[in-house]
Motif scaffolding. Structure first.
Motif, mmCIF file in Angstrom:
data_model
loop_
_atom_site.group_PDB
_atom_site.id
_atom_site.type_symbol
_atom_site.label_atom_id
_atom_site.label_comp_id
_atom_site.label_asym_id
_atom_site.label_seq_id
_atom_site.Cartn_x
_atom_site.Cartn_y
_atom_site.Cartn_z
ATOM 1 N N ASP A 163 10.001 44.071 -22.137
ATOM 2 C CA ASP A 163 10.073 44.136 -20.677
ATOM 3 C C ASP A 163 8.978 45.038 -20.120
ATOM 4 O O ASP A 163 8.339 44.720 -19.108
ATOM 5 C CB ASP A 163 11.437 44.655 -20.236
ATOM 6 N N GLU A 167 5.891 44.021 -17.586
ATOM 7 C CA GLU A 167 5.710 44.680 -16.292
ATOM 8 C C GLU A 167 4.341 45.356 -16.200
ATOM 9 O O GLU A 167 3.708 45.360 -15.136
ATOM 10 C CB GLU A 167 6.819 45.699 -16.061
ATOM 11 N N LYS A 170 1.521 43.334 -14.832
ATOM 12 C CA LYS A 170 1.481 43.090 -13.383
ATOM 13 C C LYS A 170 0.705 44.170 -12.631
ATOM 14 O O LYS A 170 0.504 44.052 -11.418
ATOM 15 C CB LYS A 170 2.905 43.026 -12.828
#
Length: 222
Positions: A163, A167, A170
């Motif tokens: 995860d 992230e 981004k």
């Protein structure tokens, strides 16, 4: 003869691919609400009857299109996890793949359509999560477990690490692309984000004393 029996199946598969291609084009351009089966049929070069032979309604067609596209992206991302290469290259190329999809016209359109429709059609949101973030999480975490087994990483929670990796990809450019600010995103910016992802990720999870073919993430640029 066997070839004669196979031809109808091949023809049907090609029609299905055409339908999904037309659906992708129309849904991504117009969104779910404005898209019509008639428009999709024109884009696919088939009749409405052909579409209804494969799908019960527009909702089922949208779900099938979404699943097919995300699975294709997930397979291409997983191919980056070639564990025979140095870990820096694996992480760098995986980050590039994820980021480029996120800020591509297709990736942004998927995100916008699914978020817009998730309230009216909760199953759309669930499918997007299942075949998008969740699938990516599963495949990344499996790769991280193998890197742990080989002594290249120390990752107490591979799912959490997956995860975090997603992230990190981004950083900076995704929000700009999503809201149309400061475009176009340059290749130098994309490369900079990918190198930053590698640096931060290995600073947290790289195994102590891990051997590297490179002095640092800045040397990963080609």
């Amino acid at each position: 003869m066997p070839p004669a029996r196979r031809k109808p199946g091949l023809k049907a598969q090609r029609k299905l691919e055409a339908v999904l291609g037309g659906a992708r084009e129309v849904f991504m351009a117009l969104g779910y609400e404005r898209a019509s089966v008639e428009r999709i049929a024109r884009a696919a070069g088939v009749s409405k009857a052909t579409i209804y032979a494969y799908f019960r309604d527009k909702r089922q067609l949208f779900s099938a299109m979404l699943r097919a596209e995300i699975l294709r992206h997930a397979d291409e991302t997983e191919a980056m996890l070639d564990l025979d290469r140095p870990i820096e290259e694996i992480l760098h190329d995986t980050a590039l793949r994820i980021l480029r999809f996120m800020i591509s016209e297709m990736g942004l359109a998927f995100y916008r359509v699914c978020v817009a429709e998730a309230v009216r059609f909760p199953e759309t949101g669930r499918e997007f999560y299942t075949f998008g973030p969740l699938m990516l999480r599963q495949r990344l975490s499996a790769g991280f477990r193998e890197m742990v087994r080989r002594g290249e990483m120390v990752v107490p929670d591979p799912e959490m690490a997956a995860d975090q990796f997603n992230e990190l990809c981004k950083t900076t450019v995704f929000d700009r692309a999503l809201f149309g600010v400061g475009l176009p995103v340059t290749e130098a910016e994309i490369e900079g984000v990918a190198r930053g992802v590698v640096a931060l990720f290995l600073a947290q999870y790289g195994a102590p004393g891990r051997k590297s073919l490179r002095q640092g993430p800045a040397d990963l640029s080609r």
